[in-house]
Design a protein around this motif. Sequence first.
Motif, mmCIF file in Angstrom:
data_model
loop_
_atom_site.group_PDB
_atom_site.id
_atom_site.type_symbol
_atom_site.label_atom_id
_atom_site.label_comp_id
_atom_site.label_asym_id
_atom_site.label_seq_id
_atom_site.Cartn_x
_atom_site.Cartn_y
_atom_site.Cartn_z
ATOM 1 N N LYS A 111 0.830 -1.214 0.000
ATOM 2 C CA LYS A 111 0.000 0.000 0.000
ATOM 3 C C LYS A 111 0.861 1.261 0.000
ATOM 4 O O LYS A 111 0.419 2.320 -0.429
ATOM 5 N N VAL B 78 3.952 0.465 18.125
ATOM 6 C CA VAL B 78 3.927 1.152 19.415
ATOM 7 C C VAL B 78 2.583 1.854 19.621
ATOM 8 O O VAL B 78 2.145 2.655 18.781
ATOM 9 N N MET C 251 8.982 0.965 11.882
ATOM 10 C CA MET C 251 9.631 -0.334 12.044
ATOM 11 C C MET C 251 10.770 -0.619 11.062
ATOM 12 O O MET C 251 11.273 -1.738 11.035
ATOM 13 N N GLU C 252 11.163 0.362 10.258
ATOM 14 C CA GLU C 252 12.194 0.079 9.248
ATOM 15 C C GLU C 252 13.312 1.106 9.124
ATOM 16 O O GLU C 252 14.437 0.758 8.730
ATOM 17 N N ASP D 193 -1.135 7.214 12.463
ATOM 18 C CA ASP D 193 -1.781 6.989 13.770
ATOM 19 C C ASP D 193 -1.019 7.785 14.819
ATOM 20 O O ASP D 193 0.182 8.011 14.680
ATOM 21 N N TYR E 243 -5.274 4.041 12.487
ATOM 22 C CA TYR E 243 -4.365 3.376 11.537
ATOM 23 C C TYR E 243 -5.174 2.631 10.477
ATOM 24 O O TYR E 243 -4.977 2.816 9.278
HETATM 25 N N1 SAH Z 1 -0.602 -5.791 8.945
HETATM 26 C C1 SAH Z 1 -0.697 -4.351 9.101
HETATM 27 C C2 SAH Z 1 0.349 -3.837 10.053
HETATM 28 C C3 SAH Z 1 1.653 -3.343 9.537
HETATM 29 S S1 SAH Z 1 2.776 -2.950 10.819
HETATM 30 C C4 SAH Z 1 -0.711 -3.720 7.724
HETATM 31 O O1 SAH Z 1 -0.427 -4.418 6.740
HETATM 32 O O2 SAH Z 1 -1.078 -2.552 7.591
HETATM 33 C C5 SAH Z 1 2.827 -1.204 10.724
HETATM 34 C C6 SAH Z 1 3.613 -0.606 9.597
HETATM 35 O O3 SAH Z 1 3.423 0.788 9.589
HETATM 36 C C7 SAH Z 1 5.127 -0.807 9.726
HETATM 37 O O4 SAH Z 1 5.710 -0.964 8.451
HETATM 38 C C8 SAH Z 1 5.612 0.477 10.436
HETATM 39 O O5 SAH Z 1 6.806 0.981 9.848
HETATM 40 C C9 SAH Z 1 4.482 1.495 10.257
HETATM 41 N N2 SAH Z 1 3.862 2.026 11.502
HETATM 42 C C10 SAH Z 1 2.784 2.843 11.479
HETATM 43 N N3 SAH Z 1 2.419 3.180 12.736
HETATM 44 C C11 SAH Z 1 3.277 2.569 13.600
HETATM 45 C C12 SAH Z 1 3.391 2.525 15.027
HETATM 46 N N4 SAH Z 1 2.536 3.162 15.807
HETATM 47 N N5 SAH Z 1 4.401 1.791 15.567
HETATM 48 C C13 SAH Z 1 5.275 1.121 14.764
HETATM 49 N N6 SAH Z 1 5.192 1.126 13.399
HETATM 50 C C14 SAH Z 1 4.215 1.831 12.807
#
Ligand code: SAH
Length: 234
Positions: free
Chosen positions: A10, A152, A173-174, A197, A208
């Motif tokens: 996405k 988080v 996360m990256e 978020d 989110y």
């Molecule tokens: N399965 C879900 C979750 C993805 S994890 C999906 O496909 O949408 C969240 C992703 O968004 C990660 O790549 C991270 O980099 C980012 N992200 C957005 N908000 C975050 C938060 N509060 N904490 C950590 N990562 C977050």
Amino acid sequence: MIAIIAAMDKELKILLNHMQIDLIDTIADKIFYQGKLSGKDVIVAKSGIGKVNAAITTTALCLKYDIEFIINTGVAGGLFPINSGDIVVSEGVMYSDVDVVQIDPDLPYGQMPGDPYIVYADDALVNKTINTLNQMKFNYRKGIIASGDQFVTDSMKLKPLQTVIDHLYAVEMESMSVAITAFKFNIPFVIIRGISDVIDDTLQVQMYTNSVEDIADMTASFVISFLEGYRWIE
Ligand code: SAH
């Protein structure tokens, strides 16, 4: 060429839709799309989620392609006073989840032995990003971004960082993996993340879920505008 890394389909959708794709390559389970975007030679990579995936992807990019600089983009969680839909640009990046304090009390929480506490982004790239954000009248902040292998939802987890860093604005996360790999390969980088978020908000998870696609599209569209205006020498 310019490398653009994002974790999820996405976050890549708008980039790939606007790109002229000449070649698709796979290394391990990572997909690399080579071609033109906004008239520039680019390589767009899907890293997958988390630090290991991002490190594998960035390492493969640095080894295989001639990279001028790296943009890591996508969504992130925001910390007060950031709002959903704002953009955060990296002054620097750090870990949110590294803790060797018990065995190495000289190192602050967040620092990996042997590595920098904060990896600073390329000044010129950061300034050019901010110029484009200003021209396009975006709400944005320049600050520190922290990465860890956790989604988080509670800022208490970040307190050990926030007591030292007063402008920690986003968590994801990256980007630290991209930053530290780029730093070790001596390649300039910038992180550009849209806030999907707001951490501690009672509706954070719904926020989110409901907005991630729109925020990912908005952020990718911004990256395209940034590339359109980008010149090496200005
Ligand atoms: N399965 C879900 C979750 C993805 S994890 C999906 O496909 O949408 C969240 C992703 O968004 C990660 O790549 C991270 O980099 C980012 N992200 C957005 N908000 C975050 C938060 N509060 N904490 C950590 N990562 C977050």
